[in-house]
Design a protein around this motif. Structure first.
Motif, PDB file in Angstrom:
ATOM      1  N   CYS A 141      42.588  59.674  -0.056  1.00 28.97           N
ATOM      2  CA  CYS A 141      43.440  58.987   0.843  1.00 28.97           C
ATOM      3  C   CYS A 141      42.656  58.095   1.795  1.00 28.97           C
ATOM      4  CB  CYS A 141      44.519  59.743   1.358  1.00 28.97           C
ATOM      5  SG  CYS A 141      45.885  59.571   0.240  1.00 28.97           S
ATOM      6  N   TYR A 142      41.684  59.273   2.480  1.00 33.08           N
ATOM      7  CA  TYR A 142      40.867  58.861   3.393  1.00 33.08           C
ATOM      8  C   TYR A 142      39.865  57.739   3.044  1.00 33.08           C
ATOM      9  CZ  TYR A 142      42.059  62.656   6.627  1.00 33.08           C
ATOM     10  OH  TYR A 142      42.983  63.249   7.337  1.00 33.08           O
ATOM     11  N   SER A 143      39.436  57.718   1.886  1.00 30.28           N
ATOM     12  CA  SER A 143      38.659  56.448   1.401  1.00 30.28           C
ATOM     13  C   SER A 143      39.786  55.264   1.355  1.00 30.28           C
ATOM     14  CB  SER A 143      38.153  56.755   0.028  1.00 30.28           C
ATOM     15  OG  SER A 143      37.039  57.765   0.111  1.00 30.28           O
ATOM     16  N   LEU A 144      40.718  55.261   0.789  1.00 30.83           N
ATOM     17  CA  LEU A 144      41.709  54.207   0.690  1.00 30.83           C
ATOM     18  C   LEU A 144      42.066  53.490   2.030  1.00 30.83           C
ATOM     19  CD1 LEU A 144      43.358  52.925  -1.380  1.00 30.83           C
ATOM     20  CD2 LEU A 144      45.438  54.749  -0.901  1.00 30.83           C
ATOM     21  N   LEU A 145      42.137  54.441   3.041  1.00 30.14           N
ATOM     22  CA  LEU A 145      42.506  53.938   4.405  1.00 30.14           C
ATOM     23  C   LEU A 145      41.122  53.227   4.988  1.00 30.14           C
ATOM     24  CD1 LEU A 145      44.705  56.892   5.718  1.00 30.14           C
ATOM     25  CD2 LEU A 145      45.402  54.385   5.607  1.00 30.14           C
ATOM     26  N   ASP A 146      39.950  53.931   4.393  1.00 28.88           N
ATOM     27  CA  ASP A 146      38.647  53.091   5.110  1.00 28.88           C
ATOM     28  C   ASP A 146      38.601  51.684   4.574  1.00 28.88           C
ATOM     29  OD1 ASP A 146      37.875  55.419   6.715  1.00 28.88           O
ATOM     30  OD2 ASP A 146      36.431  56.096   5.151  1.00 28.88           O
ATOM     31  N   THR A 147      39.079  51.677   3.230  1.00 28.99           N
ATOM     32  CA  THR A 147      38.860  50.232   2.471  1.00 28.99           C
ATOM     33  C   THR A 147      40.048  49.293   3.181  1.00 28.99           C
ATOM     34  OG1 THR A 147      38.237  51.617   0.455  1.00 28.99           O
ATOM     35  CG2 THR A 147      39.239  49.188   0.264  1.00 28.99           C
ATOM     36  N   ILE A 148      41.243  49.865   3.522  1.00 32.32           N
ATOM     37  CA  ILE A 148      42.192  49.036   3.821  1.00 32.32           C
ATOM     38  C   ILE A 148      41.859  48.489   5.092  1.00 32.32           C
ATOM     39  CG2 ILE A 148      44.550  49.172   4.772  1.00 32.32           C
ATOM     40  CD1 ILE A 148      45.197  51.247   2.606  1.00 32.32           C
ATOM     41  N   ALA A 149      40.974  49.415   6.027  1.00 34.43           N
ATOM     42  CA  ALA A 149      40.666  48.901   7.456  1.00 34.43           C
ATOM     43  C   ALA A 149      39.816  47.852   7.477  1.00 34.43           C
ATOM     44  CB  ALA A 149      39.931  50.169   7.904  1.00 34.43           C
ATOM     45  N   VAL A 150      39.073  47.547   6.100  1.00 35.57           N
ATOM     46  CA  VAL A 150      38.107  46.359   6.071  1.00 35.57           C
ATOM     47  C   VAL A 150      38.976  45.289   5.964  1.00 35.57           C
ATOM     48  CG1 VAL A 150      36.507  45.320   4.527  1.00 35.57           C
ATOM     49  CG2 VAL A 150      36.200  47.848   5.148  1.00 35.57           C
ATOM     50  N   TYR A 151      39.912  45.418   4.992  1.00 30.92           N
ATOM     51  CA  TYR A 151      40.951  44.264   4.904  1.00 30.92           C
ATOM     52  C   TYR A 151      41.733  43.870   6.211  1.00 30.92           C
ATOM     53  CZ  TYR A 151      39.465  44.149  -0.077  1.00 30.92           C
ATOM     54  OH  TYR A 151      38.879  44.119  -1.088  1.00 30.92           O
ATOM     55  N   GLN A 195      52.057  62.846  -0.851  1.00 30.77           N
ATOM     56  CA  GLN A 195      51.982  63.679   0.184  1.00 30.77           C
ATOM     57  C   GLN A 195      50.689  63.475   1.025  1.00 30.77           C
ATOM     58  OE1 GLN A 195      54.524  65.638   1.296  1.00 30.77           O
ATOM     59  NE2 GLN A 195      55.729  64.646  -0.327  1.00 30.77           N
ATOM     60  N   ALA A 196      49.590  63.485   0.416  1.00 31.30           N
ATOM     61  CA  ALA A 196      48.341  63.389   1.212  1.00 31.30           C
ATOM     62  C   ALA A 196      48.261  61.858   2.020  1.00 31.30           C
ATOM     63  CB  ALA A 196      47.087  63.243   0.232  1.00 31.30           C
ATOM     64  N   PHE A 197      48.864  60.759   1.444  1.00 29.72           N
ATOM     65  CA  PHE A 197      48.741  59.639   2.122  1.00 29.72           C
ATOM     66  C   PHE A 197      49.575  59.673   3.388  1.00 29.72           C
ATOM     67  CE2 PHE A 197      50.429  55.248   2.873  1.00 29.72           C
ATOM     68  CZ  PHE A 197      49.284  54.634   2.871  1.00 29.72           C
ATOM     69  N   LEU A 198      50.835  60.561   3.397  1.00 26.24           N
ATOM     70  CA  LEU A 198      51.753  60.644   4.645  1.00 26.24           C
ATOM     71  C   LEU A 198      51.028  61.434   5.778  1.00 26.24           C
ATOM     72  CD1 LEU A 198      55.133  61.738   2.696  1.00 26.24           C
ATOM     73  CD2 LEU A 198      54.328  59.490   3.782  1.00 26.24           C
ATOM     74  N   THR A 199      50.193  62.360   5.123  1.00 30.29           N
ATOM     75  CA  THR A 199      49.362  63.170   6.280  1.00 30.29           C
ATOM     76  C   THR A 199      48.092  62.202   6.950  1.00 30.29           C
ATOM     77  OG1 THR A 199      49.643  65.079   5.177  1.00 30.29           O
ATOM     78  CG2 THR A 199      47.951  65.164   6.783  1.00 30.29           C
ATOM     79  N   CYS A 200      47.401  61.671   5.959  1.00 26.39           N
ATOM     80  CA  CYS A 200      46.196  60.986   6.261  1.00 26.39           C
ATOM     81  C   CYS A 200      46.523  59.674   7.048  1.00 26.39           C
ATOM     82  CB  CYS A 200      45.400  60.465   5.050  1.00 26.39           C
ATOM     83  SG  CYS A 200      44.740  61.752   4.143  1.00 26.39           S
ATOM     84  N   ARG A 201      47.552  58.897   6.849  1.00 29.01           N
ATOM     85  CA  ARG A 201      47.715  57.600   7.578  1.00 29.01           C
ATOM     86  C   ARG A 201      48.238  57.820   9.163  1.00 29.01           C
ATOM     87  NH1 ARG A 201      54.313  56.322   5.589  1.00 29.01           N
ATOM     88  NH2 ARG A 201      55.055  57.958   7.110  1.00 29.01           N
ATOM     89  N   THR A 202      48.729  59.035   9.429  1.00 26.78           N
ATOM     90  CA  THR A 202      48.828  59.218  10.885  1.00 26.78           C
ATOM     91  C   THR A 202      47.604  59.008  11.719  1.00 26.78           C
ATOM     92  OG1 THR A 202      50.274  61.253  10.112  1.00 26.78           O
ATOM     93  CG2 THR A 202      49.546  60.996  12.369  1.00 26.78           C
ATOM     94  N   HIS A 203      48.082  58.068  12.676  1.00 29.35           N
ATOM     95  CA  HIS A 203      46.937  57.660  13.629  1.00 29.35           C
ATOM     96  C   HIS A 203      45.731  56.897  13.023  1.00 29.35           C
ATOM     97  CE1 HIS A 203      49.051  60.277  16.651  1.00 29.35           C
ATOM     98  NE2 HIS A 203      48.831  61.179  15.776  1.00 29.35           N
ATOM     99  N   SER A 204      46.071  56.380  11.814  1.00 28.32           N
ATOM    100  CA  SER A 204      45.242  55.399  11.127  1.00 28.32           C
ATOM    101  C   SER A 204      45.810  54.170  11.207  1.00 28.32           C
ATOM    102  CB  SER A 204      44.948  55.954   9.751  1.00 28.32           C
ATOM    103  OG  SER A 204      45.930  55.424   8.942  1.00 28.32           O
ATOM    104  N   ILE A 205      44.764  53.208  10.670  1.00 27.10           N
ATOM    105  CA  ILE A 205      45.382  51.730  10.496  1.00 27.10           C
ATOM    106  C   ILE A 205      46.656  51.686   9.689  1.00 27.10           C
ATOM    107  CG2 ILE A 205      44.064  51.167   8.296  1.00 27.10           C
ATOM    108  CD1 ILE A 205      43.577  49.118  11.493  1.00 27.10           C
ATOM    109  N   GLY A 206      46.972  52.638   8.937  1.00 24.83           N
ATOM    110  CA  GLY A 206      47.838  52.571   8.035  1.00 24.83           C
ATOM    111  C   GLY A 206      49.362  53.470   8.645  1.00 24.83           C
ATOM    112  N   ASP A 207      49.204  53.603   9.727  1.00 27.40           N
ATOM    113  CA  ASP A 207      50.299  54.631  10.206  1.00 27.40           C
ATOM    114  C   ASP A 207      51.468  54.147   9.900  1.00 27.40           C
ATOM    115  OD1 ASP A 207      50.168  52.875  12.050  1.00 27.40           O
ATOM    116  OD2 ASP A 207      50.317  53.990  13.937  1.00 27.40           O
ATOM    117  N   GLN A 208      51.983  52.971   9.495  1.00 30.18           N
ATOM    118  CA  GLN A 208      53.399  52.574   9.174  1.00 30.18           C
ATOM    119  C   GLN A 208      53.411  52.001   7.921  1.00 30.18           C
ATOM    120  OE1 GLN A 208      55.708  50.215  12.140  1.00 30.18           O
ATOM    121  NE2 GLN A 208      53.916  50.170  13.577  1.00 30.18           N
ATOM    122  N   ALA A 209      52.426  52.359   7.152  1.00 27.81           N
ATOM    123  CA  ALA A 209      52.334  51.722   5.586  1.00 27.81           C
ATOM    124  C   ALA A 209      52.968  52.597   4.611  1.00 27.81           C
ATOM    125  CB  ALA A 209      50.971  51.771   5.491  1.00 27.81           C
TER     126      ALA A 209
END
Ligand SMILES: [Zn+2]
Length: 128
Positions: A7-17, A46-60
């Motif tokens: 999920c952290y890797s996913l959010l890193d990739t999402i941040a690029v886009y 479950q991991a995505f819900l945790t990792c998205r907090t305070h990230s670029i995908g916090d509402q994703a």
């Protein structure tokens, strides 16, 4: 669980886009998971819900698409579907097969939404 690091890797990739869509929020993230990927959909959610907090995908929200296992028989050459723990050719029954699909973990699509209409995070969505 390695789903957290995925999920952290996913959010890193999402941040690029997201950099190309600075005026928008990340809405829905579509991922494709194969049964042989070693990724457990429920744990990933479950991991995505945790990792998205305070990230670029916090509402994703995460939409998980699961794929079938597909093989190519090296004896008869036919393509067929298989199931976990029974990766054999559906045509001739041979175990000598090559995996075509079923071990992937792919970011398929990111849906961006305008910032002003972003709402509370959506519940998980599954498509099989
Ligand atoms: Zn075969």
């Amino acid at each position: 669980m390695h789903e957290m690091s995925l999920c952290y890797s996913l959010l890193d990739t999402i941040a690029v886009y997201q950099r190309a869509n600075m005026d928008k929020c990340v809405g829905l993230v579509h991922v494709k998971i194969g049964p042989l990927s070693g990724v457990e959909p429920d744990l990933l959610h479950q991991a995505f819900l945790t990792c998205r907090t305070h990230s670029i995908g916090d509402q994703a929200a995460l939409q998980i698409h699961t794929s079938a296992i597909k093989v190519r028989c090296t004896l008869c050459g036919k393509h067929s579907r298989a199931v976990v723990n029974r990766i054999i050719c559906a045509s001739c029954g041979s175990w000598q097969t090559e995996l075509i699909q079923g071990d992937e973990f792919v970011l398929q699509r990111i849906e961006f939404i305008p910032s002003e209409i972003s709402t509370e995070p959506k519940e998980r969505q599954y498509v099989r």
